[in-house]
Design a protein around this motif. Structure first.
Motif, PDB file in Angstrom:
ATOM      1  N   HIS A  68       0.835  -1.205   0.000  1.00 51.94           N
ATOM      2  CA  HIS A  68       0.000   0.000   0.000  1.00 51.94           C
ATOM      3  C   HIS A  68       0.869   1.254   0.000  1.00 51.94           C
ATOM      4  O   HIS A  68       0.634   2.199  -0.752  1.00 51.94           O
ATOM      5  CB  HIS A  68      -0.926   0.009   1.217  1.00 51.94           C
ATOM      6  CG  HIS A  68      -1.699   1.278   1.359  1.00 51.94           C
ATOM      7  ND1 HIS A  68      -2.781   1.569   0.562  1.00 51.94           N
ATOM      8  CD2 HIS A  68      -1.519   2.350   2.165  1.00 51.94           C
ATOM      9  CE1 HIS A  68      -3.244   2.768   0.882  1.00 51.94           C
ATOM     10  NE2 HIS A  68      -2.495   3.266   1.854  1.00 51.94           N
ATOM     11  N   ARG A  69       1.909   1.239   0.857  1.00 50.12           N
ATOM     12  CA  ARG A  69       2.760   2.422   0.926  1.00 50.12           C
ATOM     13  C   ARG A  69       3.484   2.634  -0.405  1.00 50.12           C
ATOM     14  O   ARG A  69       3.643   3.762  -0.870  1.00 50.12           O
ATOM     15  CB  ARG A  69       3.747   2.288   2.084  1.00 50.12           C
ATOM     16  CG  ARG A  69       4.793   3.390   2.147  1.00 50.12           C
ATOM     17  CD  ARG A  69       4.194   4.804   2.234  1.00 50.12           C
ATOM     18  NE  ARG A  69       3.510   5.057   3.484  1.00 50.12           N
ATOM     19  CZ  ARG A  69       4.088   5.566   4.566  1.00 50.12           C
ATOM     20  NH1 ARG A  69       5.345   5.912   4.547  1.00 50.12           N
ATOM     21  NH2 ARG A  69       3.389   5.764   5.653  1.00 50.12           N
ATOM     22  N   LEU A  70       3.889   1.540  -1.044  1.00 51.18           N
ATOM     23  CA  LEU A  70       4.562   1.638  -2.338  1.00 51.18           C
ATOM     24  C   LEU A  70       3.644   2.343  -3.338  1.00 51.18           C
ATOM     25  O   LEU A  70       4.060   3.265  -4.047  1.00 51.18           O
ATOM     26  CB  LEU A  70       4.922   0.238  -2.848  1.00 51.18           C
ATOM     27  CG  LEU A  70       5.443   0.224  -4.291  1.00 51.18           C
ATOM     28  CD1 LEU A  70       6.936   0.502  -4.301  1.00 51.18           C
ATOM     29  CD2 LEU A  70       5.119  -1.065  -4.999  1.00 51.18           C
ATOM     30  N   VAL A  71       2.390   1.915  -3.389  1.00 54.48           N
ATOM     31  CA  VAL A  71       1.448   2.484  -4.357  1.00 54.48           C
ATOM     32  C   VAL A  71       1.237   3.978  -4.056  1.00 54.48           C
ATOM     33  O   VAL A  71       1.278   4.819  -4.958  1.00 54.48           O
ATOM     34  CB  VAL A  71       0.110   1.716  -4.300  1.00 54.48           C
ATOM     35  CG1 VAL A  71      -0.941   2.428  -5.130  1.00 54.48           C
ATOM     36  CG2 VAL A  71       0.313   0.292  -4.787  1.00 54.48           C
ATOM     37  N   GLU A  72       1.054   4.276  -2.775  1.00 55.23           N
ATOM     38  CA  GLU A  72       0.885   5.684  -2.391  1.00 55.23           C
ATOM     39  C   GLU A  72       2.096   6.513  -2.807  1.00 55.23           C
ATOM     40  O   GLU A  72       1.962   7.612  -3.336  1.00 55.23           O
ATOM     41  CB  GLU A  72       0.750   5.795  -0.870  1.00 55.23           C
ATOM     42  CG  GLU A  72      -0.659   5.666  -0.369  1.00 55.23           C
ATOM     43  CD  GLU A  72      -0.775   6.191   1.061  1.00 55.23           C
ATOM     44  OE1 GLU A  72       0.217   6.066   1.815  1.00 55.23           O
ATOM     45  OE2 GLU A  72      -1.835   6.727   1.404  1.00 55.23           O
TER      46      GLU A  72
END
Lengths: 125, 809
Positions: free
Chosen positions: B14-18
């Motif tokens: 999730h953090r990667l996508v954000e």
């Protein structure tokens, strides 16, 4: 000088305004804490609505003020100038108290006052 | 257009996508996750068993991102740059990111197949189901995750046992002395600790039902549930099968750019092996995701390993560890009675701080962690005794937020260069304090040290905050603005402080807002008990408690609107708003409404507005409680309560939540057992879902809890601070709020209760009171010198068969 009687002084609450209809003009009258009566145009130049008499009266750095009830711009009760946007001013009229009655003169509007939205307003004596 | 495929959908993914989207990545992103839901906050996993829902724990899927849930990548074709997906179409990629996480380690002992693990929401569902009818549970593993799982079992009402191989608990974070103090705390809670032990087998009865766990020395620990929480193993099968380099003990080998041995494939999070290390903490995993996103979008960031310092609260005990766990010299503070153990490790010349351990009181952690490898900022004894009390100037490179890797320098830059003037501002700007929240006090300190006036003074007339003024007015029994400003302020007030003080006076004394000097303090809405609109007319909202109204009353509203020519609109709060009234019409309108049994709806006030409800169990086939009845009871109880800002509420009769209670300042959702209370919700400019404050309350408990919540808010919030922002600004957040209003940690609950009782007992409809008072009525004129003349500046046009204001320019 054409003084027009408006109402009894005791109808003005301390630190609150009322509106009067004078020669077709809407005049906002305010009584400050020290008892002085101020008369200014009732029209809020930012919104075009006639509401300034319903604003909150207070002080800014000691100068008596009213805040527009719509978007809270603050005007000097003494000069009519908007203290948040100095290019904007509202007309100032002369007011006095005689025999317990509030009187206003709008007959000799200070220069440019009818233009209302803009322009510096000088207060005659 | 470049296409990124992410295998695995946990927090790191999730953090990667954000991070990709923040860097304006303009290709397509597809995330493939095997769980039935998007990524969720695993740090807060245990709260799921306290009633926090999976949706609340979940991170929102960023717009434009394609997710394939309930799917699993089964293979990687590196040459074709394509992954195969179980039961679905293969997915081609330009860049593949492995974020497959790890799996709990389950030792190969007899009966292991009957044990649970503690990692996903599904695991927790299984544990909760198994806990039905069970009396005892065993957790294998006495580390961070093991104690977390033990806390969960205890929360499910089980007698809980912890089995740990090492001679003491949390061997990675504390030494033997700290372990002993920690054990004392945990045993005092009624848990039993079997340290220096292990698992021989899981014992089952003839039908495969767990009856206990046998340790190597033959002891049988009787239990119906066994949970393995003894470490994790990276999930590197995909990498292994397609020939990427993996570590001897597992983990996908990555360089400092988070690239695997194939330049088109990255790995982040718990599955990645960097410089011989696999990281299991949220902070380093987020940093890896940021680095990978930066590299994928052409930047040059590098991952240089991570600080494994931790501070956490497990089973109510603070534990912290930073830097090294040994040193030439050490200084120990130990209080076995109070259960506090603090130790600092220092270089042989007694000048450099090497690391430290805290159990029972982790207050030195925030500051001292930043000094690891640097000269001691004060004598060790002072640091240990005074704890967080020593105010030190943090160096710029000191890490303030370890979850999001934010340094003191970055926070200072946000304050000085980006003008962040409060904690929420710094949070939004830097992400510091947004994950575990433990660094929020440090953010506050940095703001204060930077000389940022955090807006404490109300305005030029008062140097006090609203909360301080509230206490001054309450303690000194002040009843007028003039007295307050003469004694505690200067000048004659303004449109900021006057309404704020008027609200405080009204909250405390519940007098009429137009009584005496108070009238001059009110802004125009409160002054005319109506809502000003753009052309200087007002709108009128009668109270319709819970949105329930008889046809007869509905007809009265229609008749009033028709007779006065008002524009009529249904509001979002299940009421009816009547627009276009001149001030001189307001008393006539209200006389008709009051005669028909209506009262003020306080739509104009910083006060309770409405308590929305769904139709509830009386009519709805799904309803489990009478939501309308409860909404009416709440609305009538809190009507007229003046507060720092408006208050909205709603009651839903079942978990379908048709009343949207979780977007309200206080929202109530019916359960089979009673009522769940949510607080701090908000729609509007910055939407926020309300937090679950308490579950399964009786009606009486619900009302008492809301009473205290509202009164505590009214006493301590800033001017115009909604409950959502107030809750976020509370040191200690929801836990602190619970301790104050449910456990009475400040000893003020009796006072809060009495204050609310006073409000309820003295409430009177302010419109009825106004109609009965000629002095107050006299102010409702357009022109003081021409009372019968309507304002000629008010002009209307017609649109869709109703009036619409026209403002002359």
């Amino acid at each position: 000088m054409n003084w027009i009687g408006i109402c009894g002084y005791d109808l003005l609450l301390p630190e609150r305004g009322v509106c009067a209809l004078v020669d077709g003009e809407q005049v906002a009258l305010f009584r400050t804490y020290d008892g002085t009566v101020h008369a200014l145009g009732n029209r809020d130049p930012f919104s075009g609505a006639y509401v300034l008499s319903r604003g909150i009266v207070g002080t800014r750095k000691g100068e008596a003020t009213v805040a527009s009830p719509l978007h809270k711009q603050v005007f000097s009760l003494v000069t009519g100038r908007c203290l948040d946007e100095p290019a904007v001013a509202i007309p100032v009229y002369r007011a006095r108290v005689r025999d317990g009655a509030v009187q206003v003169s709008v007959s000799v509007p200070p220069s440019g006052a009818r233009a209302q939205d803009r322009g510096l307003v000088s207060v005659g004596g | 257009m470049r296409k990124i495929v992410v295998a695995g959908y946990g927090p790191a993914a999730h953090r990667l996508v954000e991070a990709l989207l923040e860097r304006d990545f303009d290709g397509t992103i597809t995330v493939i996750g095997e769980e039935p839901r998007p990524a969720y906050d695993r740090v807060a996993l245990t709260s799921y068993l306290d009633g926090v829902s999976a949706e609340e724990l979940s991170y929102p899927v960023p717009p434009g991102v394609v997710t394939r849930l309930n799917s699993r990548v089964t293979g990687i074709d590196r040459r074709a740059r394509r992954v195969t997906v179980e039961g679905g179409e293969p997915e081609p990629y330009d860049v593949l990111v492995l974020a497959t996480g790890s799996r709990p380690f389950v030792p190969p002992v007899p009966g292991a197949g009957h044990a649970h693990v503690y990692r996903t929401i599904d695991d927790l569902d299984a544990i909760r189901a198994a806990a039905e009818g069970a009396t005892d549970g065993v957790v294998v593993g006495g580390g961070l995750l093991g104690l977390e799982a033990a806390d969960a079992l205890r929360g499910l009402g089980l007698r809980t046992h912890i089995v740990e191989m090492s001679p003491w608990l949390m061997p990675r974070q504390v030494d033997e002395g700290g372990g002993a103090v920690l054990k004392g705390h945990i045993e005092a809670l009624g848990l039993s600790v079997h340290a220096g032990s292990g698992v021989q087998e899981i014992v089952t009865d003839g039908r495969g039902k767990v009856t206990g766990l046998r340790t190597p020395d033959g002891t049988l620990v009787e239990a119906q549930i066994v949970v393995f929480s003894a470490g994790v193993r990276p999930r590197d099968e995909l990498a292994r099968e397609c020939g990427l380099a993996v570590g001897e003990r597992g983990g996908v080998v990555v360089d400092s750019a988070m690239r695997t041995s194939d330049p088109h494939i990255y790995a982040v999070g718990e599955c990645a092996l960097h410089d011989g290390m696999v990281y299991g903490l949220a902070g380093p995993c987020f940093t890896m995701a940021e680095v990978a996103a930066e590299r994928i979008t052409g930047g040059g960031a590098a991952f240089g390993g991570a600080d494994l310092s931790t501070k956490l609260k497990l089973l109510g005990v603070e534990v912290a560890q930073f830097g090294a766990m040994e040193g030439a010299l050490d200084v120990t503070y130990m209080d076995p009675v109070g259960g506090v153990y603090k130790k600092l490790f220092i270089s042989d010349d007694a000048t450099t701080l090497l690391g430290g351990i805290c159990v029972g009181d982790a207050s030195p952690y925030g500051t001292l962690r930043s000094y690891v490898g640097k000269p001691l900022p004060a004598p060790p004894a002072d640091l240990l005794f005074a704890g967080g009390g020593v105010q030190l100037d943090l160096p710029d490179d000191a890490q303030v937020c370890s979850c999001n890797n934010v340094s003191a320098g970055a926070v200072r830059a946000a304050i000085h260069d980006q003008g962040c003037a409060d904690v929420p501002g710094v949070k939004a700007c830097t992400r510091a304090g947004t994950t575990c929240g433990s660094c929020v006090p440090m953010l506050k300190q940095l703001l204060e040290k930077a000389g940022v006036d955090t807006g404490k003074g109300l305005c030029e007339h008062f140097a006090h905050s609203r909360a301080e003024l509230f206490d001054i007015v309450r303690v000194r029994g002040i009843r007028t603005f003039s007295q307050l400003i003469a004694e505690h302020g200067e000048g004659r007030g303004c449109d900021v402080c006057k309404p704020a003080v008027a609200s405080i006076l009204a909250s405390l004394h519940n007098g009429h807002v137009l009584e005496g000097e108070n009238a001059a303090l009110q802004d125009t809405n409160d002054h005319f008990l109506a809502n000003i609109q753009k052309n200087g007319t007002y709108s009128v909202v009668p109270r319709i408690p819970g949105g329930e109204i008889t046809p007869g009353k509905l007809i009265v509203i229609g008749e009033v609107a028709r007779d006065f020519g008002l524009y009529t609109k249904i509001t979002g709060g299940q009421r009816i708003d009547l627009f276009g009234a001149r001030v001189d019409q307001l008393p006539e309108i209200w006389r008709r409404l009051v005669d028909a049994g209506f009262e003020s709806g306080h739509a104009y006030g910083k006060a309770l507005r409405t308590v929305k409800s769904c139709v509830g169990s009386a009519w709805c086939r799904y309803g489990v409680q009478d939501s309308v009845g409860m909404a009416i009871a709440l609305e009538l109880r809190y009507r007229g309560l003046r507060s720092p800002h408006k208050l909205k509420s709603a009651v839903s009769g079942c978990a379908r939540e048709c009343a949207e209670a979780r977007s309200k300042d206080f929202g109530v959702i019916a359960t089979e057992q009673g009522w769940n209370l949510y607080v701090g919700g908000n729609g509007g400019f910055k939407p926020r879902h309300a937090d679950l404050l308490a579950a399964d309350l009786t009606g009486e408990e619900l009302i008492r809890t809301i009473d205290r919540f509202l009164m505590f808010y009214i006493r301590t919030a800033d001017r115009l601070q909604r409950t959502s922002a107030w809750l976020e600004s509370l040191d200690g957040g929801l836990g602190y709020l619970r301790s104050v209003i449910m456990d009475d940690s400040l000893g003020i609950c009796a006072d809060l209760d009495a204050h609310m009782e006073r409000h309820v007992a003295t409430y009177a409809d302010e419109w009825r009171a106004t109609l009965e008072d000629p002095d107050k009525l006299g102010r409702f004129v357009s022109f003081v010198n021409a009372p019968g003349v309507p304002d000629p500046s008010i002009v209307f046009a017609t649109e869709r068969d109703q009036i619409k204001p026209v403002v002359m320019s």
